[in-house]
Enzyme design. Structure first.
Site, PDB file in Angstrom:
ATOM      1  N   ASP A  32      59.207 -22.586  72.021  1.00  0.00           N
ATOM      2  CA  ASP A  32      59.450 -21.402  72.386  1.00  0.00           C
ATOM      3  C   ASP A  32      59.280 -20.807  73.660  1.00  0.00           C
ATOM      4  O   ASP A  32      58.783 -19.482  73.763  1.00  0.00           O
ATOM      5  CB  ASP A  32      59.187 -20.473  71.252  1.00  0.00           C
ATOM      6  CG  ASP A  32      60.114 -20.699  70.045  1.00  0.00           C
ATOM      7  OD1 ASP A  32      61.133 -20.524  69.628  1.00  0.00           O
ATOM      8  OD2 ASP A  32      59.230 -21.389  69.217  1.00  0.00           O
ATOM      9  N   HIS A 142      68.436 -21.439  70.263  1.00  0.00           N
ATOM     10  CA  HIS A 142      68.985 -20.567  71.522  1.00  0.00           C
ATOM     11  C   HIS A 142      69.611 -21.532  72.398  1.00  0.00           C
ATOM     12  O   HIS A 142      70.491 -21.294  73.214  1.00  0.00           O
ATOM     13  CB  HIS A 142      67.700 -19.892  72.192  1.00  0.00           C
ATOM     14  CG  HIS A 142      67.398 -18.537  71.677  1.00  0.00           C
ATOM     15  ND1 HIS A 142      67.898 -17.396  72.193  1.00  0.00           N
ATOM     16  CD2 HIS A 142      66.613 -18.089  70.450  1.00  0.00           C
ATOM     17  CE1 HIS A 142      67.401 -16.338  71.505  1.00  0.00           C
ATOM     18  NE2 HIS A 142      66.560 -16.793  70.446  1.00  0.00           N
ATOM     19  N   HIS A 268      60.310 -21.944  66.466  1.00  0.00           N
ATOM     20  CA  HIS A 268      61.133 -20.851  66.007  1.00  0.00           C
ATOM     21  C   HIS A 268      60.280 -19.544  65.535  1.00  0.00           C
ATOM     22  O   HIS A 268      60.782 -18.531  66.128  1.00  0.00           O
ATOM     23  CB  HIS A 268      62.160 -21.155  64.878  1.00  0.00           C
ATOM     24  CG  HIS A 268      63.003 -19.989  64.653  1.00  0.00           C
ATOM     25  ND1 HIS A 268      64.015 -19.629  65.530  1.00  0.00           N
ATOM     26  CD2 HIS A 268      63.246 -19.428  63.660  1.00  0.00           C
ATOM     27  CE1 HIS A 268      64.799 -18.820  64.979  1.00  0.00           C
ATOM     28  NE2 HIS A 268      64.211 -18.605  63.788  1.00  0.00           N
TER      29      HIS A 268
END
Length: 719
Positions: A32, A142, A268
């Site tokens: 991330d 994303h 995530h």
């Protein structure tokens, strides 16, 4: 049991007992990174790329064998040119060099390569590149692949992969046709590595919808292709899904993975839980590195950010958390004005006094953040590292204004702290407590799709908790769509907004109308009443079919646990093309020789027609490629998720039925008398666009007439 006794009862942290440097694989774990987050902000715009550079520097400093990323490398699905440019420059600067790669690739280097090109999928196997530190990554929600066509869906990681700067693993190719989607599951193929006597298998699953993943796991449709001697391999599983329960199927349970997995790297989730945590009843551990940049001003983001140095030797491993220094300090706190009034005598009816108190609290938080930064620099100085210039902190003060009649403007309040904090516009957030607070907290889990008309929610809670997808669905339902389904249209709008797919709505409308017209083709003369009924039935049929294919495709003739046996059948896999071709270019033996014993099938009535083709289809495809580095005695078997329950989630998840704006607005319209019939549109007239009347004024008869006109027009065009 006391807290100290509870800590003593926890299993010890995994560690390597006797280290042999030639056998230890050193990996830098991160996830991330969200490169490009707020890149246009003059203060915070470079935070994500600066921290990503620090991560690559840590990999070089600790002499890792490779870097492993678990999704969301980019914040946007289509990163800007500036963002992509800087990422490519950093990867080239820190991962290329003369240092020899110590890990040997045992799996096929051609597996997952760009179709139609000769270069391998693994960059350090390419003789044209001089790779010093390989980088492996899966995609997140994303930066997931978008698009369709002959080349399939693509994402930014595909660009980095064909550029030779990153190794993209765990890619999932969704089926092109609906016929393929009805009988497929998820096939997970590993990247197999070796260093000395240590064998490492990495299994990546890029982000998919949580409902889909939950269904696939419950239905035993996740197939892991593992070496036969899997006890000798250290197996790492990377995934990018919800770990926290947001709904009945909107998360992935921690205990649903195969016992052959040794370590799960969970992406995530942004809160840092990087120390490996055991799972009850399982043999594997879970590590959650968290994000490397704060993308929301929430409590979980305020935890100190880390990456990890993972060392693997044989079946043992140990993990060393590495704090990130370039992360902007973030301090969050909550105050309840009623409690402050009781304890300190604050007059909650005096706005000026409240504002003065809140400014004092913000100043305290700024001082706390600055002290944290100085402490961080002091630790770095002890390790012989240079000090970093002080960064403006992130400050969030949550204020409970229950009983307060008037509050100040948060934006105007933050202007006083301009130049002292990085987020002056949203330093304050006001909210009010509810009497049924405990019940509201439960609703957020069991009924995640809250309605905008929920009377239990305040305005600020609606903005925070009600999902954009729910708002879109309720609005579309309130319009009384006669030809298009709300679910499909809602998903198309979400793709348009979140993934920047400018053709999503147009494509969905064209496809839906074409399917609807084909479904209502008349065999003879039809009056308007018959056509109206036919339209309603066909629309319901199309909507049902869409929900089945979107949420959880299931086999047309299989039920319950029998689907687990069918998952071995040869088919076009919905998650990975050439599903049974993993052994190509290797010395792997026939897949059916090492399948798990069919103990589950024995408990069900025999279904010869369904099982007969499954046994034949598990034969290995003809070998291709080199497979030069695979040991001659290597074999492979399919490990299926065996945690499915007999009576749970055997069918596709169904949408939650609830009372919301759509139901409220559609009731009066249903009671009104039908509008007068309108004349059918001439067959030579073209309908330029679809128009929908407001609720209470639309007519299903008019919609049917328009559809008939459209249908006749299409017939003329086809002739």
């Amino acid at each position: 049991m006391s807290e100290e006794e509870g800590r003593d009862s926890l299993p010890p942290t995994p560690a390597i007992q006797t280290a042999y440097p030639d056998d230890i694989i050193r990996i830098l774990l991160a996830t991330d990174n969200h490169i490009g987050y707020m890149e246009r902000d003059p203060i915070r715009g470079q935070d994500s790329i600066n921290t990503f550079e620090e991560i690559l520097q840590l990999g070089k400093k600790h002499d890792v064998d490779f870097v492993l990323l678990a999704g969301d490398l980019f914040h946007e699905n289509k990163p800007s040119r500036d963002c992509l440019y800087k990422t490519i420059a950093l990867l080239r600067e820190y991962t290329m060099g003369d240092k020899p790669v110590q890990v040997e690739l045992l799996s096929d280097p051609e597996e997952g390569k760009a179709e139609g090109f000769s270069f391998p999928a693994i960059n350090y196997e390419d003789p044209n590149f001089n790779v010093a530190i390989p980088v492996f990554s899966i995609h997140g929600n994303h930066d997931d692949p978008q698009g369709a066509g002959a080349d399939g869906a693509l994402c930014a990681l595909d660009v980095l992969s064909v550029s030779g700067l990153l190794n993209y693993m765990g890619k999932i190719d969704l089926p092109i046709s609906d016929a393929e989607a009805s009988s497929t599951g998820i096939a997970v193929r590993p990247v197999l590595l070796r260093k000395g006597n240590t064998h490492l298998g990495m299994y990546g699953i890029g982000n998919v919808k949580d409902q889909r993943m939950h269904f696939e796991l419950r239905s035993n449709r996740v197939r892991m292709f593992m070496p036969k001697n899997k006890q000798e391999w250290f197996n790492i599983l990377l995934l990018h899904q919800n770990r926290v329960k947001h709904g009945p199927q909107e998360f992935v349970p921690e205990g649903m993975f195969d016992d052959s997995v040794d370590l799960v790297v969970w992406g995530h989730e942004h809160d840092c839980r990087i120390v490996p945590e055991p799972v009850a009843g399982k043999n594997y551990y879970i590590t959650q590195p968290g994000s490397s940049v704060a993308t929301s001003l929430a409590d979980g983001e305020s935890i100190e950010k880390h990456v990890a140095l993972l060392e693997v030797q044989g079946k043992e491993f140990q993990m060393t958390p590495l704090p990130l220094r370039t992360v902007r300090p973030f301090v969050i706190e909550e105050v309840v004005l009623n409690e402050v009034a009781d304890e300190e005598g604050l007059d909650i009816n005096d706005q000026m006094e409240i504002q003065k108190y809140l400014k004092m609290k913000v100043n305290e938080l700024i001082g706390k953040a600055n002290a944290e930064w100085k402490e961080r620099n002091a630790r770095a100085a002890q390790d012989g590292e240079p000090e970093l210039p002080e960064m403006l902190p992130l400050i969030r003060l949550k204020v409970d204004t229950t009983g307060v009649t008037e509050t100040s403007n948060p934006v105007r309040f933050g202007q006083e702290f301009q130049g002292r904090i990085a987020n002056p516009r949203d330093v304050l957030v006001f909210h009010r407590s509810k009497k049924a607070a405990a019940r509201s907290a439960k609703v957020s889990i069991d009924e995640p799709e809250l309605s905008i008309d929920d009377p239990r929610l305040s305005v600020s809670e609606k903005l925070e908790k009600v999902r954009v997808g729910t708002l879109v669905k309720e609005y579309l339902s309130a319009q009384e769509l006669q030809l298009l389904g709300e679910n499909g249209m809602s998903d198309a709008i979400m793709l348009f907004v979140e993934k920047d797919d400018i053709h999503a709505i147009q494509t969905h409308v064209s496809k839906s109308l074409k399917a609807l017209v084909n479904g209502v083709q008349p065999n003879g003369e039809l009056d308007e009443d018959d056509l109206e009924d036919l339209l309603v039935k066909e629309r319901e049929k199309q909507e049902k079919h869409y929900l089945e294919t979107r949420n959880a495709p299931k086999g047309p003739k299989s039920k319950g646990k029998a689907r687990a046996d069918e998952s071995n059948a040869s088919s076009d896999d919905s998650m990975m093309r050439d599903g049974e071709d993993f052994a190509a270019g290797s010395d792997f033996e026939d897949l059916d020789s090492d399948l798990p014993p069919p103990k589950k099938a024995a408990t069900k009535p025999k279904k010869a027609p369904a099982k007969a083709p499954a046994k034949v289809a598990t034969k290995k495809a003809p070998a291709k490629g080199k497979g030069k580095k695979l040991a001659s005695d290597s074999e492979i078997e399919i490990i299926e998720s065996d945690e499915g329950e007999d009576d749970e989630e055997d069918e596709a998840p169904k949408p939650i039925k609830r009372t919301n704006r759509a139901a409220v607005l559609s009731q009066p319209a249903a009671k009104k008398a039908p509008a007068k019939k309108k004349a059918a549109a001439p067959s030579t007239q073209r309908q330029s666009q679809l128009t929908f009347a407001p609720a209470g004024r639309s007519s299903t008869r008019a919609a049917a007439t328009k559809a008939r006109g459209k249908m006749v027009m299409n017939d003329d065009d086809s002739d």
